[in-house]
Design a protein around this motif. Structure first.
Motif, PDB file in Angstrom:
ATOM      1  N   HIS A  16     -12.306  -7.571  34.460  1.00  0.00           N
ATOM      2  CA  HIS A  16     -13.433  -8.099  33.684  1.00  0.00           C
ATOM      3  C   HIS A  16     -13.194  -9.564  33.341  1.00  0.00           C
ATOM      4  O   HIS A  16     -14.071 -10.410  33.513  1.00  0.00           O
ATOM      5  N   ASP A  17     -11.996  -9.891  32.857  1.00  0.00           N
ATOM      6  CA  ASP A  17     -11.667 -11.270  32.484  1.00  0.00           C
ATOM      7  C   ASP A  17     -11.678 -12.193  33.692  1.00  0.00           C
ATOM      8  O   ASP A  17     -12.043 -13.356  33.578  1.00  0.00           O
TER       9      ASP A  17
ATOM     10  N   LYS B  30     -13.626 -12.187  36.136  1.00  0.00           N
ATOM     11  CA  LYS B  30     -14.997 -12.539  36.494  1.00  0.00           C
ATOM     12  C   LYS B  30     -15.725 -13.273  35.371  1.00  0.00           C
ATOM     13  O   LYS B  30     -16.682 -13.985  35.619  1.00  0.00           O
ATOM     14  N   GLU B  31     -15.299 -13.097  34.138  1.00  0.00           N
ATOM     15  CA  GLU B  31     -15.981 -13.644  32.968  1.00  0.00           C
ATOM     16  C   GLU B  31     -15.365 -14.951  32.456  1.00  0.00           C
ATOM     17  O   GLU B  31     -15.821 -15.492  31.453  1.00  0.00           O
ATOM     18  N   TRP B  32     -14.339 -15.450  33.102  1.00  0.00           N
ATOM     19  CA  TRP B  32     -13.577 -16.574  32.569  1.00  0.00           C
ATOM     20  C   TRP B  32     -14.444 -17.790  32.245  1.00  0.00           C
ATOM     21  O   TRP B  32     -14.259 -18.434  31.226  1.00  0.00           O
TER      22      TRP B  32
ATOM     23  N   ARG C  52     -17.614 -17.958  31.433  1.00  0.00           N
ATOM     24  CA  ARG C  52     -18.441 -17.694  30.259  1.00  0.00           C
ATOM     25  C   ARG C  52     -17.601 -17.795  28.989  1.00  0.00           C
ATOM     26  O   ARG C  52     -18.020 -18.385  27.992  1.00  0.00           O
ATOM     27  N   VAL C  53     -16.391 -17.254  29.024  1.00  0.00           N
ATOM     28  CA  VAL C  53     -15.502 -17.291  27.858  1.00  0.00           C
ATOM     29  C   VAL C  53     -15.149 -18.738  27.508  1.00  0.00           C
ATOM     30  O   VAL C  53     -15.235 -19.145  26.346  1.00  0.00           O
TER      31      VAL C  53
ATOM     32  N   PHE D 246     -20.611 -18.983  35.442  1.00  0.00           N
ATOM     33  CA  PHE D 246     -21.789 -18.642  34.655  1.00  0.00           C
ATOM     34  C   PHE D 246     -22.584 -19.898  34.303  1.00  0.00           C
ATOM     35  O   PHE D 246     -22.034 -20.990  34.217  1.00  0.00           O
TER      36      PHE D 246
END
Length: 183
Positions: free
Chosen positions: A23-24, A26-28, A30-31, A54
């Motif tokens: 999850h992290d 792919k979301e890096w 956005r974070v 993102f």
């Protein structure tokens, strides 16, 4: 979780830190954009990151250094990188980039260091350069960049390093190449 309480951070260098959660990975982007909106320097080389970037990532207008080497970005390079008007360094070495590199990125006025090497599926051409560009280092080795090396390369008075090895350029080096000596 790591950056959640560091909202005032302006530089983040985590090269080699393996982001283990899928999850992290792919979301890096956005974070980073959510918790570090004022970041100016970001280096996440060899962090096992995955695309996509993102939409919120493109809001990081203060970003001047971006290094994402050796991550699996396996994508066409978005022309949105040109929206980082303060970008000084862009390094995307060995990221599995593909498609045609957007020429508009060469036009970022503050861009001094560009490294796209070791992206064999990435193609593009070197645009004509004006005297206002401040490029110091350009590495395009082991890509599918092609075409003729423009004689306007001599306009890059600050150029100290250029690597065009193992590309698909044709023709001879322009005679103006000899004028690329230190003043």
């Amino acid at each position: 979780m790591l950056v959640g309480n560091l909202t005032g951070l302006t530089e983040l260098y985590l090269d080699g830190v393996n982001v283990t959660s899928s999850h992290d990975r792919k979301e890096w982007s956005r974070v980073i954009s959510s918790f570090l909106p004022n970041i100016t320097g970001l280096s996440l080389c060899r962090c096992s990151l995955l695309c996509p970037l993102f939409k919120s990532f493109w809001q990081l207008r203060s970003l001047s250094v971006l290094r994402l080497d050796l991550n699996d970005l396996s994508r066409v390079v978005p022309d949105m990188f040109a929206s980082f008007s303060s970008l000084n360094t862009l390094s995307l070495v060995g990221c599995g980039l593909e498609g045609f590199f957007p020429g508009v990125i060469f036009g970022i006025p503050s861009l001094e260091n560009l490294d796209l090497s070791h992206n064999k599926l990435l193609s593009g051409s070197v645009p004509p350069f004006t005297k206002t560009w401040s490029v110091k280092s350009m590495r395009l080795s082991f890509t599918n960049f092609s075409g003729i090396i423009p004689s306007s390369l001599s306009n890059l008075r600050s150029l100290s390093e250029i690597d065009l090895s193992d590309c698909l350029f044709t023709g001879s080096l322009p005679s103006t190449f000899a004028s690329l000596t230190e003043p």
